[in-house]
Structures are given as C-alpha cells and as structure tokens.
Motif scaffolding. Structure first.
Motif, PDB file in Angstrom:
ATOM      1  N   HIS A 136       0.839  -1.195   0.000  1.00  0.00           N
ATOM      2  CA  HIS A 136       0.000   0.000   0.000  1.00  0.00           C
ATOM      3  C   HIS A 136       0.878   1.251   0.000  1.00  0.00           C
ATOM      4  O   HIS A 136       1.828   1.371   0.789  1.00  0.00           O
ATOM      5  CB  HIS A 136      -0.917   0.005   1.218  1.00  0.00           C
ATOM      6  CG  HIS A 136      -2.050   0.982   1.120  1.00  0.00           C
ATOM      7  ND1 HIS A 136      -1.892   2.326   1.390  1.00  0.00           N
ATOM      8  CD2 HIS A 136      -3.354   0.818   0.767  1.00  0.00           C
ATOM      9  CE1 HIS A 136      -3.040   2.949   1.212  1.00  0.00           C
ATOM     10  NE2 HIS A 136      -3.945   2.059   0.832  1.00  0.00           N
ATOM     11  N   PRO A 137       0.590   2.229  -0.886  1.00  0.00           N
ATOM     12  CA  PRO A 137       1.496   3.384  -1.023  1.00  0.00           C
ATOM     13  C   PRO A 137       1.617   4.254   0.221  1.00  0.00           C
ATOM     14  O   PRO A 137       2.662   4.887   0.432  1.00  0.00           O
ATOM     15  CB  PRO A 137       0.880   4.161  -2.194  1.00  0.00           C
ATOM     16  CG  PRO A 137      -0.532   3.692  -2.287  1.00  0.00           C
ATOM     17  CD  PRO A 137      -0.535   2.277  -1.827  1.00  0.00           C
ATOM     18  N   THR A 138       0.577   4.321   1.049  1.00  0.00           N
ATOM     19  CA  THR A 138       0.633   5.199   2.230  1.00  0.00           C
ATOM     20  C   THR A 138       0.612   4.427   3.553  1.00  0.00           C
ATOM     21  O   THR A 138       1.217   4.854   4.527  1.00  0.00           O
ATOM     22  CB  THR A 138      -0.547   6.184   2.216  1.00  0.00           C
ATOM     23  OG1 THR A 138      -1.781   5.444   2.154  1.00  0.00           O
ATOM     24  CG2 THR A 138      -0.434   7.126   1.037  1.00  0.00           C
ATOM     25  N   ASN A 143       6.814   0.813   2.462  1.00  0.00           N
ATOM     26  CA  ASN A 143       7.099   2.241   2.322  1.00  0.00           C
ATOM     27  C   ASN A 143       7.408   2.881   3.673  1.00  0.00           C
ATOM     28  O   ASN A 143       8.190   3.840   3.761  1.00  0.00           O
ATOM     29  CB  ASN A 143       5.912   2.956   1.660  1.00  0.00           C
ATOM     30  CG  ASN A 143       5.943   2.826   0.151  1.00  0.00           C
ATOM     31  OD1 ASN A 143       6.968   2.484  -0.432  1.00  0.00           O
ATOM     32  ND2 ASN A 143       4.826   3.098  -0.492  1.00  0.00           N
ATOM     33  N   VAL A 154       7.933   4.108  -2.653  1.00  0.00           N
ATOM     34  CA  VAL A 154       7.791   3.544  -3.990  1.00  0.00           C
ATOM     35  C   VAL A 154       6.327   3.241  -4.272  1.00  0.00           C
ATOM     36  O   VAL A 154       5.620   2.690  -3.413  1.00  0.00           O
ATOM     37  CB  VAL A 154       8.638   2.258  -4.138  1.00  0.00           C
ATOM     38  CG1 VAL A 154       8.445   1.642  -5.523  1.00  0.00           C
ATOM     39  CG2 VAL A 154      10.109   2.553  -3.867  1.00  0.00           C
ATOM     40  N   ALA A 155       5.865   3.607  -5.448  1.00  0.00           N
ATOM     41  CA  ALA A 155       4.506   3.252  -5.881  1.00  0.00           C
ATOM     42  C   ALA A 155       4.543   1.839  -6.441  1.00  0.00           C
ATOM     43  O   ALA A 155       4.560   1.622  -7.654  1.00  0.00           O
ATOM     44  CB  ALA A 155       4.013   4.256  -6.919  1.00  0.00           C
ATOM     45  N   TRP A 156       4.526   0.868  -5.560  1.00  0.00           N
ATOM     46  CA  TRP A 156       4.831  -0.508  -5.913  1.00  0.00           C
ATOM     47  C   TRP A 156       3.940  -1.053  -7.029  1.00  0.00           C
ATOM     48  O   TRP A 156       4.447  -1.558  -8.035  1.00  0.00           O
ATOM     49  CB  TRP A 156       4.689  -1.401  -4.675  1.00  0.00           C
ATOM     50  CG  TRP A 156       5.653  -1.073  -3.590  1.00  0.00           C
ATOM     51  CD1 TRP A 156       5.408  -0.319  -2.477  1.00  0.00           C
ATOM     52  CD2 TRP A 156       7.026  -1.466  -3.500  1.00  0.00           C
ATOM     53  NE1 TRP A 156       6.531  -0.220  -1.703  1.00  0.00           N
ATOM     54  CE2 TRP A 156       7.542  -0.926  -2.301  1.00  0.00           C
ATOM     55  CE3 TRP A 156       7.870  -2.234  -4.302  1.00  0.00           C
ATOM     56  CZ2 TRP A 156       8.856  -1.128  -1.892  1.00  0.00           C
ATOM     57  CZ3 TRP A 156       9.170  -2.442  -3.905  1.00  0.00           C
ATOM     58  CH2 TRP A 156       9.659  -1.892  -2.718  1.00  0.00           C
ATOM     59  N   VAL A 158       1.272   0.588  -8.674  1.00  0.00           N
ATOM     60  CA  VAL A 158       0.623   1.531  -9.586  1.00  0.00           C
ATOM     61  C   VAL A 158       1.595   2.130 -10.588  1.00  0.00           C
ATOM     62  O   VAL A 158       1.176   2.863 -11.490  1.00  0.00           O
ATOM     63  CB  VAL A 158      -0.074   2.660  -8.796  1.00  0.00           C
ATOM     64  CG1 VAL A 158      -1.182   2.090  -7.946  1.00  0.00           C
ATOM     65  CG2 VAL A 158       0.922   3.430  -7.937  1.00  0.00           C
ATOM     66  N   ASN A 159       2.853   1.825 -10.470  1.00  0.00           N
ATOM     67  CA  ASN A 159       3.861   2.309 -11.406  1.00  0.00           C
ATOM     68  C   ASN A 159       4.212   1.179 -12.371  1.00  0.00           C
ATOM     69  O   ASN A 159       4.614   0.098 -11.940  1.00  0.00           O
ATOM     70  CB  ASN A 159       5.103   2.772 -10.650  1.00  0.00           C
ATOM     71  CG  ASN A 159       6.112   3.454 -11.567  1.00  0.00           C
ATOM     72  OD1 ASN A 159       6.042   3.341 -12.791  1.00  0.00           O
ATOM     73  ND2 ASN A 159       7.054   4.176 -10.977  1.00  0.00           N
ATOM     74  N   THR A 162       7.556  -0.636 -11.753  1.00  0.00           N
ATOM     75  CA  THR A 162       7.798  -1.427 -10.543  1.00  0.00           C
ATOM     76  C   THR A 162       6.731  -2.489 -10.287  1.00  0.00           C
ATOM     77  O   THR A 162       6.901  -3.316  -9.396  1.00  0.00           O
ATOM     78  CB  THR A 162       7.861  -0.504  -9.313  1.00  0.00           C
ATOM     79  OG1 THR A 162       6.620   0.228  -9.192  1.00  0.00           O
ATOM     80  CG2 THR A 162       9.018   0.481  -9.435  1.00  0.00           C
ATOM     81  N   SER A 166       7.328  -5.914  -8.254  1.00  0.00           N
ATOM     82  CA  SER A 166       6.648  -6.114  -6.977  1.00  0.00           C
ATOM     83  C   SER A 166       5.986  -7.484  -6.920  1.00  0.00           C
ATOM     84  O   SER A 166       6.092  -8.207  -5.916  1.00  0.00           O
ATOM     85  CB  SER A 166       5.601  -5.018  -6.773  1.00  0.00           C
ATOM     86  OG  SER A 166       6.188  -3.728  -6.823  1.00  0.00           O
ATOM     87  N   THR A 243      -2.851  -6.621  -9.318  1.00  0.00           N
ATOM     88  CA  THR A 243      -2.808  -5.595 -10.369  1.00  0.00           C
ATOM     89  C   THR A 243      -3.845  -5.778 -11.463  1.00  0.00           C
ATOM     90  O   THR A 243      -4.066  -4.844 -12.239  1.00  0.00           O
ATOM     91  CB  THR A 243      -1.418  -5.564 -11.027  1.00  0.00           C
ATOM     92  OG1 THR A 243      -1.161  -6.841 -11.643  1.00  0.00           O
ATOM     93  CG2 THR A 243      -0.336  -5.254 -10.017  1.00  0.00           C
TER      94      THR A 243
END
Length: 300
Positions: A136-138, A143, A154-156, A158-159, A162, A166, A243
């Motif tokens: 989770h990004p936040t 992170n 890192v935007a594991w 959603v990028n 990466t 991931s 994803t």
C-alpha cells in the motif's frame, strides 16, 4: 509343451487387463479433467463463439491469425518471460543458500526450517492479500520502512516500472518454502561419508559445496528448475488480485491474458487459441530443458 506359449500369452493378457483395471480410476480422472478440456480447447480455437459461449461459426485458423497480428501472443510471452527471469533464478538461488546454511547441525535448525517453509502453507489468495497491504502506497509496511531509512516511498503496484518487480518479489517469497524443502531434502540425501572424505583430503567449505554438493544435488536442482519455470508461466492468482494485469498491461502475463480474453471479453475461441499456444510454449521449454540442461545433471 506346445500349450505353454499360448498359456503365457493368455496370462500376459490377463495381467494387462488387471493393470488397466487398477489404472481405470486415474485414467477416468485424467480423461475428464485433462484430455477432454484439451480437446474442447482445440475445438473452440477453430470456432467463433457468442457471449454465452455457444459455437457461432467455424473460422479455421482465424483465431490464431488474430492472436499473432494483434500482438497479444508476443506481448504476453514477453511479460511472462520477464516475470520468469525475475522469479525463477532468484527463488532457486535463495532456496539453495538457505538450504546450505541450515544443512549443518546448528542450534535452532528446526526453527529456521519451519520459518523458511512457512510460506508454502499459505494459498495464493491469502499471500496476495497480505502483500497487497504491504505494498500500500501510504499505509504499507514497505514504504514505512523506506521512510525510516530516509528513502523515497515507492509506488509498488501503480507504477508500470515497478509493478512486475513487486509481483515477482511476492512470488519469490511465496515459492521459497517449496523450493527450500525440496533442496533441503536433496542435501540430506547426500551421504555424510562423502563430506568426511573431502574434509580429510583438505577440501574447504567452498570447494566441498562446489565440487560435491552441487553435482550431487543437480537432479534436485533440475527438478526445481523445471517446476519453477512451468509455475512462472502459469502464474495467475497474485496478478489477478494485486494488479489485474495493469498498470498499462505491464503485468499482463499470458495466463491472465487468456482469462481476460475468455471470461471478461467472452471471446472463447481466441482464449482457447491462446491457451493452446501457452501449452505449446511450456512443452517446448520443458523439452529444451530435458535435452540440453539435463546434460549437466549428475545422476548417482
């Protein structure tokens, strides 16, 4: 005496019939769950279907032509091959190192073996949900640890750069238990007398591992390699949960492409064509490994 060959022939027929009788339940299961779906896929790949999955028309090899001209096959194989390159060597190397470190009679060995084998008891769905929270990004732990170390989060998932990495990280962890148990069992099958003879001759730990352990462990390594590559080309659950093939199709491996084509877009003909191509690719890779890689295997 003339009756003896006829009697032996009759006895052989009876033995064969008895053998097939015992094999009948397994053959029935294989027929229902393996051979029939395979033949059905071949049949569907030559036809177009409506959204309900009913046969609409015979199209011959048009589904295969559409598969290659649209780039679905090449894109799926490219992503799947990259996923295999990220997961198979890493998982094999980590399991080999862990098996070697816990092979000796060390204090707490059983505890380490239990900890390293623990991922194997989790289902793909459960493991994917756990890692989804970690990524989770936040709110994710990964992170959070990066921020404590003064690094940029890192935007594991959603990028596009990466996302596949991931999922590969999660897959290596998930398969580590199986690889570790198999390699550890293979090491335990090597006689201690061989190690003792090598130490008496003055061989060091690195030399013993390179000259004795690896050659004698090569059949086990070959088995794990074949199984890991097949598993990588059949990966689906973690990609579907984490994803769903995104972002920007960066994790759209071949199996997920088959699922989306058949059960999302309801194009069962094209999906069956993709499934047959995946079957051929896996069979080809397996044959290549048995033809060339197995030459390096040392059978006792």
């Amino acid at each position: 005496m003339p009756l003896r060959p006829a009697y032996l022939s009759k006895l052989k027929v009876q033995e064969n019939m008895l053998a097939y009788l015992f094999l009948a339940p397994s053959l029935l299961l294989f027929g229902v769950f393996l051979f029939y779906p395979l033949l059905k896929s071949v049949y569907l790949s030559l036809h177009s279907t409506d959204p309900a999955g009913r046969i609409a028309a015979y199209v011959g090899f048009d589904n295969f032509n559409a598969l290659f001209t649209s780039g679905l096959f090449l894109d799926g194989i490219r992503v799947t091959a990259l996923f295999a390159l990220l997961t198979v060597p890493t998982g094999l190397l980590l399991a080999l190192v862990l098996a070697a470190l816990t092979h000796n009679q060390l204090r707490g060995k059983r505890l380490f073996q239990f900890a390293f084998s623990l991922p194997m008891v989790l289902s793909v769905g459960s493991a994917a949900v756990i890692w989804k929270f970690l990524f989770h990004p936040t709110l994710g732990m990964l992170n959070y640890l990066l921020e404590l170390a003064g690094m940029t989060p890192v935007a594991w998932l959603v990028n596009p750069d990466t996302a596949l990495l991931s999922i590969s990280l999660m897959t290596v962890w998930m398969n580590l238990g199986f690889n570790y148990i198999i390699l550890s069992s293979g090491m335990q099958g090597i006689s201690d007398e061989i190690y003792e003879s090598a130490r008496i001759d003055g061989a060091g730990a690195v030399t013993v591992f390179r000259k004795i352990t690896l050659p004698l462990l090569s059949p086990t390594l070959f088995f794990v390699l074949v199984v890991s590559i097949i598993s990588a080309f059949q990966a689906f659950g973690q990609i579907n949960i984490l994803t769903a093939g995104g972002p920007m199709n960066s994790t759209n491996v071949f199996v997920y492409s088959i699922y989306r084509e058949a059960f999302v877009n309801f194009r069962f003909g094209t999906g069956s064509a993709q499934a047959l191509m995946l079957f051929l690719v896996i069979m080809l890779l397996t044959l290549i490994q048995f033809k060339w890689v197995e030459r390096k295997v040392h059978y006792q």
